[in-house]
Enzyme design. Structure first.
Site, mmCIF file in Angstrom:
data_model
loop_
_atom_site.group_PDB
_atom_site.id
_atom_site.type_symbol
_atom_site.label_atom_id
_atom_site.label_comp_id
_atom_site.label_asym_id
_atom_site.label_seq_id
_atom_site.Cartn_x
_atom_site.Cartn_y
_atom_site.Cartn_z
ATOM 1 N N ASP A 224 -9.920 12.742 -6.537
ATOM 2 C CA ASP A 224 -9.799 13.327 -5.195
ATOM 3 C C ASP A 224 -9.696 12.198 -4.159
ATOM 4 O O ASP A 224 -10.706 11.651 -3.719
ATOM 5 C CB ASP A 224 -11.042 14.204 -4.951
ATOM 6 N N GLU B 52 5.317 5.038 -1.715
ATOM 7 C CA GLU B 52 5.606 3.921 -0.796
ATOM 8 C C GLU B 52 6.135 2.729 -1.571
ATOM 9 O O GLU B 52 5.483 2.232 -2.496
ATOM 10 C CB GLU B 52 4.342 3.531 -0.024
ATOM 11 N N HIS C 72 9.846 -5.464 1.810
ATOM 12 C CA HIS C 72 10.004 -4.041 2.071
ATOM 13 C C HIS C 72 11.456 -3.660 2.183
ATOM 14 O O HIS C 72 11.893 -2.637 1.684
ATOM 15 C CB HIS C 72 9.331 -3.687 3.411
#
Ligand code: MEV
Length: 436
Positions: free
Chosen positions: A295, A86, A392
């Site tokens: 994990d 991202e 972004h």
């Protein structure tokens, strides 16, 4: 199965060699085998290690591996390795680290390291007698697992205790053997599950001896719990409100603190916002989890369950403001490891551990809490300021240009043209096709 399903059913896929699997993938996609082979890690030794982490491996799926420098944590400067697809996550974290570097940095504290696992059983006999006899043979369950937990015990960890819990009010005949563990520097999933399975066998044996001729106890399953509310860590930052002046350009510190506090309050009362709020926290945490071979599904599920521990799902961060000071904190469960699992096996995870200066399990727990807090600080700061789209979109534009196959010159022109303008795939596509 209909005829078409029958003809497309693959028998023994896992036993096929790599070449046959690649040929199959080529037939599925129409992509030449030589092209498909480029999707594999070029170094054969590393590729072989990664191949064995999972099954039916045909290629390796790369994500960007980035660094966020200048994280002052407990007065020591760290560089955090981060793996994420991202855009903006790494840049936002680097920015948060920079802001807090001169304001005292991040602090953290491990609040607990206890993990749990359960043996889930059904028993239709008398409860009182069950509890009485269980306490008689309970120590045998611990003795039976000593050869598994001995090494861990020598280092100060191991099985901490086992309790029988009556769950029959929730489900008829349902009981739990609730087992507590300290797995030290390891996440400990394999250790816990091995101990539980051995303990379950010993439990069944003892039950048969204690209750001869009665319906046997039914062990349904033995498994660790990913809900680890007693394996908990806290991180926080604190500074005078006036030193928040200009964190957002032109905004006084007091206004920043007040808007920031409102954003956090919203995440405490509104579930729609709380989920997005926490997603932003896990943007940072998952990126560090991937980079260190931890994990992230376990970390996420524990974190979200913890966020709902009051019965209502809420944001994981808190803010406190008085006349002078701004304090911002996070508290969440963090079941991670620095030994065992993929952490030492995966060459990139091992590299991450070196970048992090080979932390202990507790130190890494602290870093995870810090990266979550920093990620949330960056998101809220953007949201209460100019919004997130401006930052972004710059990165989004680069992604679109790459997808459209724009060359260097066209990309340069597009970046100039779209400064301050709305970026969408259609807009950029039209702009580039006009250039071409
Ligand atoms: C985007 O990946 C994460 C944010 O939506 C988090 C938030 O809203 O707090 C920006």
């Amino acid at each position: 199965m209909n005829q078409d399903n029958q003809s497309s059913y693959i028998q023994g896929f896992s036993k096929w060699g790599l070449q046959k699997k690649l040929e199959f993938m080529s037939s599925l996609t129409g992509i030449d085998i030589n092209v498909l082979m480029k999707y594999a890690w070029p170094d054969e030794d590393i590729a072989n290690i990664i191949n064995k982490l999972s099954e039916n491996t045909v290629a390796h799926f790369p994500f960007p591996y980035g660094l966020a420098p200048n994280f002052k944590i407990q007065d020591e400067t760290h560089v955090l390795p981060l793996v994420t697809e991202e855009s903006s996550v790494v840049a936002a974290l680097a920015n948060a680290a920079k802001i807090w570097y001169t304001k005292g940095g991040f602090r953290n504290k491990v609040l607990g390291t206890i993990k749990k696992g359960q043996i889930h059983v059904f028993w239709s006999g008398q409860p009182e007698l069950f509890f009485k006899r269980f306490s008689k043979f309970k120590s045998k369950l611990l003795d039976a697992t000593r050869n598994i937990s001995g090494r861990m015990e020598k280092r100060g960890g191991g099985v901490l205790g086992v309790e029988l819990l009556d769950k029959t009010k929730e489900l008829p005949n349902y009981y739990q053997l609730d087992v507590s563990f300290n797995t030290l520097d390891a996440m400990g999933a394999n250790f816990i599950n091995t101990v539980l399975e051995k303990m379950a066998q010993e439990f069944e044996k003892n039950m048969a001896q204690e209750f001869p001729g009665e319906l046997p106890v039914e062990v349904v399953m033995s498994i660790l719990s990913n809900f680890t509310p007693d394996c908990l860590v806290k991180a926080w930052v604190e500074c005078p409100i006036e030193s928040l002046d200009d964190v957002i350009k032109g905004m006084p510190g007091a206004e920043f603190a007040s808007r920031f506090q409102k954003a956090i309050q919203i995440s405490q009362v509104d579930v729609s916002r709380a989920v997005t709020h926490n997603k932003g926290i896990f943007n940072g945490i998952d990126a560090l989890a991937l980079a260190t071979g931890n994990d992230w599904r376990a970390i996420e599920s524990a974190g979200h369950a913890y966020a709902a521990r009051s019965g209502k799902y809420q944001g994981l961060t808190k803010v406190y403001i008085d006349e002078k000071m701004f304090s911002f904190s996070i508290e969440l469960p963090m079941n991670i490891g620095v030994v065992g699992g993929v952490t030492n096996l995966h060459p990139m995870a091992a590299l991450s551990m070196k970048i992090l200066k080979n932390p202990s399990g507790n130190e890494l727990m602290g870093m995870f809490a810090v990266v979550g807090l920093a990620s949330n600080f960056a998101a809220i700061t953007a949201l209460i300021g100019q919004g997130i789209q401006q930052g972004h979109m710059k990165l989004h534009l680069d992604n679109i240009l790459q997808q459209l196959g724009a060359d260097k010159n066209q990309s340069q022109k597009a970046r100039e043209f779209f400064k301050g303008k709305t970026v969408s795939y259609a807009n950029v596509e039209e702009y580039i096709s006009n250039l071409k």
